[in-house]
Design a protein around this motif. Structure first.
Motif, PDB file in Angstrom:
ATOM      1  N   LEU A   1       0.834  -1.190   0.000  1.00  0.00           N
ATOM      2  CA  LEU A   1       0.000   0.000   0.000  1.00  0.00           C
ATOM      3  C   LEU A   1       0.877   1.251   0.000  1.00  0.00           C
ATOM      4  O   LEU A   1       1.844   1.328   0.759  1.00  0.00           O
ATOM      5  N   ILE A   2       0.554   2.209  -0.860  1.00  0.00           N
ATOM      6  CA  ILE A   2       1.266   3.488  -0.851  1.00  0.00           C
ATOM      7  C   ILE A   2       0.664   4.322   0.279  1.00  0.00           C
ATOM      8  O   ILE A   2      -0.546   4.547   0.313  1.00  0.00           O
ATOM      9  N   GLN A   3       1.516   4.742   1.222  1.00  0.00           N
ATOM     10  CA  GLN A   3       1.045   5.517   2.361  1.00  0.00           C
ATOM     11  C   GLN A   3       1.588   6.935   2.307  1.00  0.00           C
ATOM     12  O   GLN A   3       2.654   7.188   1.759  1.00  0.00           O
ATOM     13  N   CYS A   4       0.839   7.838   2.900  1.00  0.00           N
ATOM     14  CA  CYS A   4       1.231   9.232   2.973  1.00  0.00           C
ATOM     15  C   CYS A   4       2.378   9.375   3.965  1.00  0.00           C
ATOM     16  O   CYS A   4       2.329   8.833   5.066  1.00  0.00           O
ATOM     17  N   ASN A   5       3.406  10.106   3.549  1.00  0.00           N
ATOM     18  CA  ASN A   5       4.515  10.354   4.469  1.00  0.00           C
ATOM     19  C   ASN A   5       4.656  11.842   4.789  1.00  0.00           C
ATOM     20  O   ASN A   5       5.678  12.286   5.277  1.00  0.00           O
ATOM     21  N   ASN A   6       3.602  12.612   4.496  1.00  0.00           N
ATOM     22  CA  ASN A   6       3.592  14.030   4.858  1.00  0.00           C
ATOM     23  C   ASN A   6       3.441  14.144   6.371  1.00  0.00           C
ATOM     24  O   ASN A   6       2.955  13.236   7.030  1.00  0.00           O
ATOM     25  N   ARG A   7       3.820  15.259   6.900  1.00  0.00           N
ATOM     26  CA  ARG A   7       3.687  15.522   8.338  1.00  0.00           C
ATOM     27  C   ARG A   7       2.780  16.751   8.529  1.00  0.00           C
ATOM     28  O   ARG A   7       3.153  17.718   9.178  1.00  0.00           O
ATOM     29  N   CYS A   8       1.603  16.706   7.965  1.00  0.00           N
ATOM     30  CA  CYS A   8       0.679  17.838   8.039  1.00  0.00           C
ATOM     31  C   CYS A   8       0.186  18.024   9.480  1.00  0.00           C
ATOM     32  O   CYS A   8      -0.254  17.050  10.109  1.00  0.00           O
ATOM     33  N   PRO A   9       0.229  19.228  10.006  1.00  0.00           N
ATOM     34  CA  PRO A   9      -0.201  19.452  11.393  1.00  0.00           C
ATOM     35  C   PRO A   9      -1.705  19.249  11.587  1.00  0.00           C
ATOM     36  O   PRO A   9      -2.153  19.014  12.692  1.00  0.00           O
TER      37      PRO A   9
ATOM     38  N   ASP B   1      -2.932   5.731  -1.647  1.00  0.00           N
ATOM     39  CA  ASP B   1      -2.770   4.880  -2.815  1.00  0.00           C
ATOM     40  C   ASP B   1      -3.830   5.218  -3.862  1.00  0.00           C
ATOM     41  O   ASP B   1      -5.015   4.961  -3.668  1.00  0.00           O
ATOM     42  N   TYR B   2      -3.383   5.794  -4.957  1.00  0.00           N
ATOM     43  CA  TYR B   2      -4.306   6.230  -6.012  1.00  0.00           C
ATOM     44  C   TYR B   2      -5.114   5.071  -6.586  1.00  0.00           C
ATOM     45  O   TYR B   2      -6.231   5.261  -7.050  1.00  0.00           O
ATOM     46  N   ARG B   3      -4.573   3.867  -6.524  1.00  0.00           N
ATOM     47  CA  ARG B   3      -5.298   2.713  -7.071  1.00  0.00           C
ATOM     48  C   ARG B   3      -6.570   2.445  -6.285  1.00  0.00           C
ATOM     49  O   ARG B   3      -7.612   2.120  -6.849  1.00  0.00           O
TER      50      ARG B   3
END
Length: 140
Positions: A90-98, A119-121
């Protein structure tokens, strides 16, 4: 995504009266490739199965590899259901958005609620929200 992360797709159900039932698929079989291409996900599977002539490589529950050649109508479904829509990671978000709603969940909930799905899929298949900010160039 690396092709090395792709696992054979685990079949969980064979639809009654389907092509898959006719050629002997059983729950527990694992689809390795279609026309020598290992599908990464349900989208690849659907695209690859649209052809009229298919060469399937399948591992049965005894881990024995079978090669099956079939001819069918164009875009006719094989009648297989899988344990997951993704056959790789699975493609996971690695951003650190507050303001991330995942990070704001209280501790102690089930693990899947903390999964940062990007994951865009899955978005194509299920309409999941995603940012596309972590999409590698190869995926574009």
């Amino acid at each position: 995504m690396s092709r090395s992360t792709i696992q054979p797709a685990l079949v969980t159900k064979v639809l009654p009266g389907s092509i898959a039932e006719e050629i002997g698929f059983q729950a527990g079989d694992r689809l390795v490739s279609i026309n020598d291409i290992s599908p990464r996900d349900l989208i690849d599977y659907q695209f690859l199965c649209a052809d009229e002539i298919l060469s399937l490589k399948v591992l049965d529950s005894d881990n024995e590899l079978h090669e099956v050649e079939i001819e069918k109508d164009y875009d006719c479904d094989l009648g297989l259901e899988f344990s997951s829509a993704l056959f790789d990671t699975l493609i996971q978000c690695n951003n650190r958005c507050p303001f991330c709603f995942i990070d704001q969940k209280p501790p102690g909930m089930r693990d899947t609620l903390y999964l940062k799905d990007d994951d865009y899929r899955l978005s194509f298949l299920y309409g999941s929200y995603l940012t596309l900010t972590n999409l590698p160039a190869a995926e574009w």
